[in-house]
Design a protein around this motif. Sequence first.
Motif, PDB file in Angstrom:
ATOM      1  N   LEU A 101       0.779  -0.777  -0.407  1.00 21.20           N
ATOM      2  CA  LEU A 101       0.579   0.086  -0.595  1.00 21.20           C
ATOM      3  C   LEU A 101       0.497   1.014   0.453  1.00 21.20           C
ATOM      4  CD1 LEU A 101      -2.701  -1.034   2.409  1.00 21.20           C
ATOM      5  CD2 LEU A 101      -3.398  -1.415   0.016  1.00 21.20           C
ATOM      6  N   ASP A 102       1.518   1.711   0.862  1.00 20.49           N
ATOM      7  CA  ASP A 102       2.957   2.601   0.868  1.00 20.49           C
ATOM      8  C   ASP A 102       3.423   2.815  -0.360  1.00 20.49           C
ATOM      9  OD1 ASP A 102       2.284   2.675   3.626  1.00 20.49           O
ATOM     10  OD2 ASP A 102       4.490   1.891   4.617  1.00 20.49           O
ATOM     11  N   VAL A 103       3.829   1.642  -0.949  1.00 20.05           N
ATOM     12  CA  VAL A 103       4.936   1.394  -2.438  1.00 20.05           C
ATOM     13  C   VAL A 103       3.502   2.176  -3.670  1.00 20.05           C
ATOM     14  CG1 VAL A 103       6.130   0.360  -4.022  1.00 20.05           C
ATOM     15  CG2 VAL A 103       6.272  -0.682  -1.728  1.00 20.05           C
ATOM     16  N   ILE A 104       2.733   1.917  -2.701  1.00 21.87           N
ATOM     17  CA  ILE A 104       1.557   2.039  -4.498  1.00 21.87           C
ATOM     18  C   ILE A 104       1.434   3.388  -4.543  1.00 21.87           C
ATOM     19  CG2 ILE A 104      -1.247   2.464  -4.762  1.00 21.87           C
ATOM     20  CD1 ILE A 104      -0.533  -0.745  -4.483  1.00 21.87           C
ATOM     21  N   ASN A 105       1.284   3.743  -3.670  1.00 22.64           N
ATOM     22  CA  ASN A 105       0.895   5.628  -2.406  1.00 22.64           C
ATOM     23  C   ASN A 105       2.288   6.026  -3.379  1.00 22.64           C
ATOM     24  OD1 ASN A 105      -1.459   5.622  -2.038  1.00 22.64           O
ATOM     25  ND2 ASN A 105      -1.364   6.256  -0.063  1.00 22.64           N
ATOM     26  N   ASP A 106       3.384   5.545  -2.713  1.00 25.04           N
ATOM     27  CA  ASP A 106       4.442   6.490  -3.420  1.00 25.04           C
ATOM     28  C   ASP A 106       4.713   6.429  -5.235  1.00 25.04           C
ATOM     29  OD1 ASP A 106       6.998   7.763  -2.136  1.00 25.04           O
ATOM     30  OD2 ASP A 106       7.749   5.623  -3.011  1.00 25.04           O
ATOM     31  N   ILE A 107       4.444   6.023  -5.479  1.00 26.71           N
ATOM     32  CA  ILE A 107       5.116   5.715  -7.461  1.00 26.71           C
ATOM     33  C   ILE A 107       3.512   6.750  -7.371  1.00 26.71           C
ATOM     34  CG2 ILE A 107       4.026   3.750  -8.807  1.00 26.71           C
ATOM     35  CD1 ILE A 107       5.504   1.506  -7.507  1.00 26.71           C
ATOM     36  N   PHE A 108       2.681   6.050  -7.362  1.00 26.49           N
ATOM     37  CA  PHE A 108       1.400   7.341  -7.431  1.00 26.49           C
ATOM     38  C   PHE A 108       1.942   9.523  -7.051  1.00 26.49           C
ATOM     39  CE2 PHE A 108      -2.692   4.614  -6.266  1.00 26.49           C
ATOM     40  CZ  PHE A 108      -3.144   4.954  -7.827  1.00 26.49           C
ATOM     41  N   ALA A 109       2.930   9.268  -6.245  1.00 21.26           N
ATOM     42  CA  ALA A 109       3.473  10.508  -6.128  1.00 21.26           C
ATOM     43  C   ALA A 109       4.813  10.674  -6.759  1.00 21.26           C
ATOM     44  CB  ALA A 109       4.377  10.326  -4.738  1.00 21.26           C
ATOM     45  N   GLN A 110       5.294   9.850  -7.531  1.00 21.83           N
ATOM     46  CA  GLN A 110       6.622   9.822  -7.764  1.00 21.83           C
ATOM     47  C   GLN A 110       6.132  10.176 -10.004  1.00 21.83           C
ATOM     48  OE1 GLN A 110       8.630   6.762  -7.269  1.00 21.83           O
ATOM     49  NE2 GLN A 110      10.035   7.388  -6.232  1.00 21.83           N
ATOM     50  N   LYS A 111       4.521   9.839 -10.033  1.00 21.33           N
ATOM     51  CA  LYS A 111       4.053  10.121 -11.374  1.00 21.33           C
ATOM     52  C   LYS A 111       3.929  11.589 -11.092  1.00 21.33           C
ATOM     53  CE  LYS A 111       3.069   5.453 -12.718  1.00 21.33           C
ATOM     54  NZ  LYS A 111       3.368   5.712 -13.970  1.00 21.33           N
ATOM     55  N   GLY A 112       3.824  12.290  -9.953  1.00 16.96           N
ATOM     56  CA  GLY A 112       3.357  13.207  -9.967  1.00 16.96           C
ATOM     57  C   GLY A 112       1.523  13.819  -9.612  1.00 16.96           C
ATOM     58  N   LYS A 113       0.852  12.723  -9.280  1.00 19.24           N
ATOM     59  CA  LYS A 113      -0.908  12.441  -9.372  1.00 19.24           C
ATOM     60  C   LYS A 113      -0.970  12.672  -8.137  1.00 19.24           C
ATOM     61  CE  LYS A 113      -1.206   9.619 -12.856  1.00 19.24           C
ATOM     62  NZ  LYS A 113      -2.053   9.449 -14.496  1.00 19.24           N
ATOM     63  N   ILE A 114      -2.535  12.653  -7.782  1.00 12.44           N
ATOM     64  CA  ILE A 114      -3.509  13.206  -6.601  1.00 12.44           C
ATOM     65  C   ILE A 114      -3.524  11.612  -5.544  1.00 12.44           C
ATOM     66  CG2 ILE A 114      -3.991  14.702  -5.601  1.00 12.44           C
ATOM     67  CD1 ILE A 114      -5.006  15.933  -7.208  1.00 12.44           C
ATOM     68  N   THR A 115      -4.047  11.096  -6.804  1.00 12.78           N
ATOM     69  CA  THR A 115      -4.357   9.921  -6.243  1.00 12.78           C
ATOM     70  C   THR A 115      -3.415   8.951  -4.947  1.00 12.78           C
ATOM     71  OG1 THR A 115      -4.793   9.280  -8.939  1.00 12.78           O
ATOM     72  CG2 THR A 115      -5.447   7.348  -7.367  1.00 12.78           C
TER      73      THR A 115
END
Lengths: 633, 633
Positions: free
Chosen positions: B416-430
């Motif tokens: 769950l943390d990894v998914i959110n970190d990838i969202f952040a790295q892609k510049g997404k708000i999701t």
Amino acid sequence: MRNIYLETKEIEEGLEIFWGNIERFFKEEGYETIPSKDALGRISSHAIYARYSTPSYHSSSVDGIMVKSEMTKEARENKPLFLANEDFLYTNTGDALIKPYDAVIMIEDVRNEDGGVSILKPVNPWENIRIQGEDVIEKDLIFESYHKFSSVDLSVLIAAGISEVEVLKKPSIGIIPSGNEIIDEKETLVKGKIIESNSAMLMAMAYEEGMDSKLYPIVSDDKDSILKALKKAQSECDFVCLIAGTSAGSKDFTSEIVRELGEVFVHGLSIKPGKPAILGKIEETPFVGLPGYPVSTNIVFEKVVIPTIRKKLRQAEEEKDLIRAKLTKNVISSLKNREYIRVKLGIVDDKTVVTPLDRKAGSLFSLSESDGYLIVDRNIEGYQRGDMVDVSLHRPLKKNFFENRLVSIGSHDLALDVINDIFAQKGKITRISSSHVGSIGGLKALRDGDCVLAPSHLLDRAGTYNNDAISMFFNKGEVSKIDVVGRMQGIYVPKGNPQNIKNISDLVGKTMVNRQRGAGTRLLFDYLLKKEDISEDVIKGYDNEVTTHLSAALAVKNGDCDFSIGVKSAAIKMDIDFIYLKDEEYQFIIKKQNLQLKAVKELVEILKSDQFKRRMKDLGGYNVKTSGNIIGD
Amino acid sequence: MRNIYLETKEIEEGLEIFWGNIERFFKEEGYETIPSKDALGRISSHAIYARYSTPSYHSSSVDGIMVKSEMTKEARENKPLFLANEDFLYTNTGDALIKPYDAVIMIEDVRNEDGGVSILKPVNPWENIRIQGEDVIEKDLIFESYHKFSSVDLSVLIAAGISEVEVLKKPSIGIIPSGNEIIDEKETLVKGKIIESNSAMLMAMAYEEGMDSKLYPIVSDDKDSILKALKKAQSECDFVCLIAGTSAGSKDFTSEIVRELGEVFVHGLSIKPGKPAILGKIEETPFVGLPGYPVSTNIVFEKVVIPTIRKKLRQAEEEKDLIRAKLTKNVISSLKNREYIRVKLGIVDDKTVVTPLDRKAGSLFSLSESDGYLIVDRNIEGYQRGDMVDVSLHRPLKKNFFENRLVSIGSHDLALDVINDIFAQKGKITRISSSHVGSIGGLKALRDGDCVLAPSHLLDRAGTYNNDAISMFFNKGEVSKIDVVGRMQGIYVPKGNPQNIKNISDLVGKTMVNRQRGAGTRLLFDYLLKKEDISEDVIKGYDNEVTTHLSAALAVKNGDCDFSIGVKSAAIKMDIDFIYLKDEEYQFIIKKQNLQLKAVKELVEILKSDQFKRRMKDLGGYNVKTSGNIIGD
């Protein structure tokens, strides 16, 4: 030589082209390590994992005694359990749990006894213990990559043992003002020169977005100076902006120079204000040429530069909130551009209304006082008065926004400023939000539900004020009048009255600046001309209009005309001469039910206050005896 | 000696008493004059009047030729009018109008001819002229008293000739951390000590409110040190705050000392967290004693200190926005206090839902990740799951807030943390917003419409995963499963496995920390115990629960127990030993129609990405072959 615009682009298309060409800018990330306590608003460069758990050890969460929970099983209200001194330890909140104790009893539940204490109920294992890692566990991911730190986050970082944090470097933006007519604010303002004021706004906007900005000296409109300045800024900054010199005028070399030093991707955006923008690069550094008009420069910075920086910092574009409201004026816009029209919001008779402000690209004050933009897209001709339209808010509205805003449309008087200043001094959010369209326009707006207050000063046939006009627009008993001030109307002439004007008949053949159609002052002037049987045709400039007393007085002061008309206070302010003609009543016309509004009650209180009366008297030419009186409530 | 709380006060009442006693603080205003360009966020000390008009002279608003409008009357499309070179002047945008010219014709409407130009239509007087004072007229009131300057305002000031502006001085606030257990972040953390982290948050909050803050060294819990620190801060600051030492504990001297140096007006607020607050003064300087728990200190600073400073700066209190949402858990609260419960918002099946977070006063992280407070007033016992409640937002929600937040309730995994970190790295708000209640709890929440994703890993009788549980809670075809990761479950033992545990049967008589009821890991453990015919009664600490793999691994690492259970990745992270038991599937259970959500599609894309798979493999103990596969869509 004149440049020709490339085909103008919509912002979205322009940004896509721009962004597609500055990928190196987006990829190159600069990092720096800073103390966590200084990280407010900064952005993490990578995911951050807790170094310590918080709390870092099991501790008592209350003041009390540490016990072995097993020993307390038998305690009952009616059968207190005695614990000897060697069976427990006194503890304060935050003290570390000491083995073999595994629970804490609150001090309030403990009775002192000889050689020990007694307790009335058992505790469970771990009761009143803050477990290690209750808040954060070591190795936990506490912040994601590109997380913008809030005030609370700083404490989370420090508590988790992260006393220093690696963050993205603030992108640096170089800002170069240009133009032969532009002078620094420290220089003396002379005719033909303009104080350079755009950079302060842009640097503040950059600051709010977490950028470092660097201001360069003003460059003149010659190729060589601009070229040198751009090269210097490019070598020192991550992003370069040049203000002005971006349109297609004969002295607008910018696009040519940028082409020499790098590339122009877009010249001309199909937005208004803001059309003459340039999106390009100097070597590999992104460049945006901002139009010189302040509203244009603001819009291009907001719609092009800031989204580009946010993209670099992986911060999602913040879409503005929309609010739907009833339009109070027709708005006609060009099919060629997306127009951003500054507007003010208000609430009238329970309907949210939106009033367009000055649309000129040079009118920055109207941006300062606006709540948002009415956006009229390309291929849309505009909107009709009464249409429901979406307003894009500059910033979220405060919770009590609407109930604290009194929408006023009508005649102008300096009293409006004084009232708002007193609201501010009292620490109130309440304000009069006024548009100046003259008394008649205000009464129409009041009738049509576009405003709460209609300030008016229309002479009746009987010599009283506003009654005839009210009976034209409203049913009997529908509206009340609130006395604001009595004031002196007269003729504005230059200091010393060089043409020796004494009365209306002396105005024949002279040049004037008039007030706008529907203004009470103009109607009074017409009435007085008619009384003297003077035709408006013998007054030069009769059709040349301004909308406030101060503008009229300024035109006289600056020699644009021989005379004008208006209230005495503006003549005093502008230090010109004033020839008295008539006393008059300046009143707020208001629908009766709106007298009950909280903001209106506060307004009436101010009108009646000594503070208001003293300040109006100080302005000169005002009578405040009946200020705040309500007629026909 | 123990203090006794004075009767606790509601915040409103407490502030009224406090404010009534510090009138000198409100009245004494400090001013300073600063360059206008530096005035962002500063507050005007008085009304500000324009020194110059903007523009300060009549100027051309276009590139073109200046003409006398009278001369152009005859020009027609079919009858061009010739103007000789001496009849006009070339002009650029911004050039001053030169008498006797009174209008400008745009260059586009001008044709070059021998000895002059020809034009096709007449111009009106003042056409294409920016009138002097079009934006602001000299002597105009441009900003009221106590106006907070925005970025745009700075340019307005400078353009109007106000290069320096008098503003209110920033109130200075002295912050003194206290407590024997508190150490500076630079010191080494040992058991029984706590890193001082509150001050960073408070100083950032003060900064955001336009205050200057001064941090004093940590003082120990003795009367003399506290007294000295308070005196020093009082002599140097406009407002003094002491962190901790404000409750009724035996070492809490603060109220006594403040009484010696000044006065205590209120001791104890009927709020939770935040009860042990002190409102008083030291000599004539306002003093607030903040409770030591981070959430308590935050709330008292926000609800007491900031409103007091705003009142001093005549800035209206900013009321927080409310949003109505369906409560997903029962909330019971004391009748004695107003409780501020940290909550997270989300949207599920088109309904706005609100989930309470950790309520402990020490859990600052839950404040950091919360969206707002659910406020349970005094004399209200709480709310029921399903009730519609108002949430007081910390800050306005971003426009696309809800569509970018995936509410997840259920089992925990590092994925769950990894998914959110990838969202952040892609510049997404999701982002996935997750609560960890175990697999069973998550499936119930999914059934009840409280979440979009239910992460689950429940072993079926057939050896597959989640199917039996799904058929218990849902109709056939109602939900789909999204493969997240395969993972290895096993036993956590201390590094080196000192007790030489090899399998389930070795656990008899050992002490464990268990996972919470309903957690898939616990159910697996129960299943394995049963298979070996081992009763839970022979495992000590079976009822001692934690809610994540990392917490379980930490308990083992720190010697709180002999073993625990969980996934391999957490053992690797905590650097403890892991005894493999079984492979399992960790899947998101989701209602079929929600597969169409934009955020879910983005999630699936991430699960299938090489980036996700590589990062999970790096954590160890994960199988990512089928990640992102949807079963039963």
